[in-house]
Design a protein around this motif. Structure first.
Motif, PDB file in Angstrom:
ATOM      1  N   SER A   1      34.380  42.612 -56.505  1.00 51.35           N
ATOM      2  CA  SER A   1      34.966  43.705 -57.290  1.00 51.35           C
ATOM      3  C   SER A   1      34.462  45.033 -56.725  1.00 51.35           C
ATOM      4  O   SER A   1      33.472  45.056 -55.988  1.00 51.35           O
ATOM      5  N   CYS A   2      35.124  46.104 -57.115  1.00 50.71           N
ATOM      6  CA  CYS A   2      34.645  47.442 -56.747  1.00 50.71           C
ATOM      7  C   CYS A   2      33.295  47.703 -57.408  1.00 50.71           C
ATOM      8  O   CYS A   2      32.398  48.298 -56.805  1.00 50.71           O
TER       9      CYS A   2
ATOM     10  N   GLY B   1      30.706  46.038 -55.477  1.00 53.96           N
ATOM     11  CA  GLY B   1      30.558  46.758 -54.208  1.00 53.96           C
ATOM     12  C   GLY B   1      29.761  48.040 -54.364  1.00 53.96           C
ATOM     13  O   GLY B   1      28.938  48.387 -53.500  1.00 53.96           O
ATOM     14  N   LEU B   2      29.996  48.757 -55.462  1.00 52.42           N
ATOM     15  CA  LEU B   2      29.231  49.990 -55.709  1.00 52.42           C
ATOM     16  C   LEU B   2      27.752  49.656 -55.930  1.00 52.42           C
ATOM     17  O   LEU B   2      26.862  50.329 -55.398  1.00 52.42           O
ATOM     18  N   HIS B   3      27.497  48.603 -56.705  1.00 56.16           N
ATOM     19  CA  HIS B   3      26.110  48.179 -56.933  1.00 56.16           C
ATOM     20  C   HIS B   3      25.450  47.823 -55.603  1.00 56.16           C
ATOM     21  O   HIS B   3      24.345  48.277 -55.296  1.00 56.16           O
ATOM     22  N   LEU B   4      26.182  47.042 -54.798  1.00 51.50           N
ATOM     23  CA  LEU B   4      25.689  46.605 -53.492  1.00 51.50           C
ATOM     24  C   LEU B   4      25.354  47.808 -52.607  1.00 51.50           C
ATOM     25  O   LEU B   4      24.292  47.857 -51.976  1.00 51.50           O
ATOM     26  N   ALA B   5      26.254  48.774 -52.564  1.00 52.79           N
ATOM     27  CA  ALA B   5      26.048  49.951 -51.720  1.00 52.79           C
ATOM     28  C   ALA B   5      24.822  50.742 -52.179  1.00 52.79           C
ATOM     29  O   ALA B   5      23.972  51.120 -51.351  1.00 52.79           O
TER      30      ALA B   5
ATOM     31  N   ARG C   1      26.214  42.602 -46.353  1.00 53.55           N
ATOM     32  CA  ARG C   1      26.726  41.222 -46.149  1.00 53.55           C
ATOM     33  C   ARG C   1      25.718  40.200 -46.644  1.00 53.55           C
ATOM     34  O   ARG C   1      26.065  39.235 -47.299  1.00 53.55           O
ATOM     35  N   GLN C   2      24.445  40.434 -46.305  1.00 49.29           N
ATOM     36  CA  GLN C   2      23.407  39.481 -46.711  1.00 49.29           C
ATOM     37  C   GLN C   2      23.207  39.535 -48.231  1.00 49.29           C
ATOM     38  O   GLN C   2      23.094  38.513 -48.893  1.00 49.29           O
ATOM     39  N   MET C   3      23.224  40.769 -48.763  1.00 48.58           N
ATOM     40  CA  MET C   3      22.999  40.966 -50.201  1.00 48.58           C
ATOM     41  C   MET C   3      24.120  40.411 -51.060  1.00 48.58           C
ATOM     42  O   MET C   3      23.894  40.025 -52.209  1.00 48.58           O
ATOM     43  N   ARG C   4      25.354  40.391 -50.528  1.00 48.28           N
ATOM     44  CA  ARG C   4      26.464  39.891 -51.361  1.00 48.28           C
ATOM     45  C   ARG C   4      26.360  38.379 -51.531  1.00 48.28           C
ATOM     46  O   ARG C   4      26.994  37.815 -52.413  1.00 48.28           O
ATOM     47  N   GLY C   5      25.583  37.708 -50.677  1.00 47.66           N
ATOM     48  CA  GLY C   5      25.424  36.251 -50.757  1.00 47.66           C
ATOM     49  C   GLY C   5      23.983  35.865 -51.010  1.00 47.66           C
ATOM     50  O   GLY C   5      23.372  35.167 -50.214  1.00 47.66           O
TER      51      GLY C   5
ATOM     52  N   ASN D   1      25.516  37.565 -56.132  1.00 46.65           N
ATOM     53  CA  ASN D   1      26.713  36.848 -55.705  1.00 46.65           C
ATOM     54  C   ASN D   1      27.904  37.761 -55.910  1.00 46.65           C
ATOM     55  O   ASN D   1      28.486  37.823 -56.986  1.00 46.65           O
ATOM     56  N   TYR D   2      28.250  38.502 -54.859  1.00 46.84           N
ATOM     57  CA  TYR D   2      29.395  39.418 -54.891  1.00 46.84           C
ATOM     58  C   TYR D   2      30.412  39.014 -53.824  1.00 46.84           C
ATOM     59  O   TYR D   2      31.112  39.856 -53.276  1.00 46.84           O
TER      60      TYR D   2
END
Ligand SMILES: *Cc1c(COP(=O)(O)O)cnc(C)c1O
Length: 389
Positions: A66-67, A70-74, A212-216, A242-243
């Motif tokens: 989700s956006c 993605g914002l959290h990840l960034a 990339r690593q953080m989303r998994g 898990n994003y």
């Protein structure tokens, strides 16, 4: 009420504010994934990332669930955290500011420039900067791009990170070129959809790899890599989430991305038709962004005349088969933020939000639909004004 209105009412479904455009190609793409047998993140996700990056003149992209994710990840990957302040426009969806809270930082809500240009005000942002300010999250409200040069000057002069919440701006190559990262949304009401989903653009390759690593889960290799590698092991070297996006969504996304330029062009045409109809028929209604500019024309916000009873207008429109919406209640008027900022006054966004009404705008509409909406709005606004006097 004129007979044409009645006629339209009796043989038309409700005109929706937004509507996903889905059909045979999306169905076929989903069937292909099921036949292929691999449904979680794999080749289709990577192909979607490359195609989305290419469509936005970017080197690469990171697909997310989700956006909001993605914002959290960034923000997390950029190292924002407790003690940091992040400037956020008060005229946005709650997710923009919620993400700042996820990383333990403090959102600082900023007023809009004007009723005409309801984008974050640089002047007010300047006023709200402190030594703790670390970043700015820009929102391309309704699809209209923020002033890139001005915000880059602003950020550079203060050593701030620029992040775009580009949820409204899919398909604009300029989106994603402002600063550290830009995050797009593929939620069902956006310009292209994967039902749920998002994409992050970031120029810095190292930042992209971290995301990339953080989303998994922060794993050093994903399921897909382990599936195809000789050694199945992994390590966790950072706090991850898990994003991930999945193959089903990516398959729909690839189809939608191909149609996006024509849809955005259609939105532009429809917006111009609305502007002409409203100027002629209902000049007491104000249409922001009159000067146009680069836009993905995500939504059609208008401002009702001062003093008109908006709930009554909404109800009259609904009775005539026209759905409307509001973008947005200002963040500091939502309970979560009202409790944090009980004394905050942002006069321009408060005035804007009290009068704003979002009209139906999506590629499934035609010019007759817009004439009907304009007629219904005229009827509703003048009826509500009469009712009030
Ligand atoms: C839709 C939207 C979001 C959230 O997107 P999701 O993909 O649903 O998480 C964030 N910001 C803005 C401005 C939006 O319109």
């Amino acid at each position: 009420m004129s007979p044409t209105l009645l006629e339209r009412m009796s043989n038309r479904a409700m005109l929706a504010v937004a509507e996903p455009q889905l059909g045979a190609e999306e169905k076929a793409a989903l069937a292909d994934v099921i036949d292929a047998g691999w449904i979680t993140m794999g080749e289709r996700v990577f192909a979607f990332e490359r195609a989305f990056a290419q469509a936005h003149d970017a080197a690469d992209a990171v697909a997310v669930s989700s956006c909001t994710g993605g914002l959290h990840l960034a923000l997390q990957a950029l190292g924002l955290g407790p003690g940091d302040e992040v400037l956020v426009p008060a005229l946005t969806f709650a997710a923009t500011a919620n993400c700042v809270l996820y990383v333990g930082a403090t959102p600082v809500l900023v007023d809009i420039e004007s009723l005409e240009t309801p984008l974050m005000s640089i002047e007010d942002a300047r006023f709200r900067c402190t030594p703790r300010t670390r970043a700015v999250i820009l929102v391309h409200y309704a699809g209209y791009l923020a002033d890139r040069a001005a915000w880059q000057d602003f950020a550079t002069a203060r050593g701030l990170l620029l992040i775009e919440d580009a949820a409204h701006a899919a398909g604009l190559p300029e989106a994603g070129t402002y600063g550290a990262a830009a995050v797009f949304s593929f939620y069902g009401n956006k310009n292209m959809t994967t039902a749920e989903g998002g994409m992050v653009l970031a120029a810095d390759e190292e930042l992209r790899e971290r995301m990339r690593q953080m989303r998994g889960h922060g794993l050093t290799s994903g399921t897909f890599q382990r599936h195809s590698a000789a050694q199945p092991g992994y390590d966790v070297t950072m706090l991850g989430f898990n994003y991930r996006m999945d193959e089903l969504r990516a398959a729909i996304g690839l189809v939608q991305l191909g149609k996006l330029p024509a849809w955005n062009e259609r939105r532009r045409t429809l917006t111009e038709v609305y502007r002409a109809l409203l100027a002629r028929q209902l000049p007491e209604v104000t249409v922001p962004f009159a000067q146009g500019g680069i836009s993905s024309h995500h939504i059609m916000p208008v401002l009702l005349p001062r003093g008109v009873d908006r709930p009554q207008v909404i109800e009259r429109l609904r009775a005539m088969g026209v759905q409307t919406s509001m973008h947005y209640p200002p963040l500091h008027r939502l309970a979560l933020y009202r409790e944090r900022f009980p004394d905050l006054a942002l006069p321009i966004v408060e005035d804007f939000a009290a009068r704003e009404l979002t009209l139906p705008l999506h590629p499934g509409l035609d010019e007759d639909d817009l004439r009907f909406v304009t007629e219904a709005l005229t009827e509703a606004v003048r009826g509500a004004a009469r009712g009030a006097s």
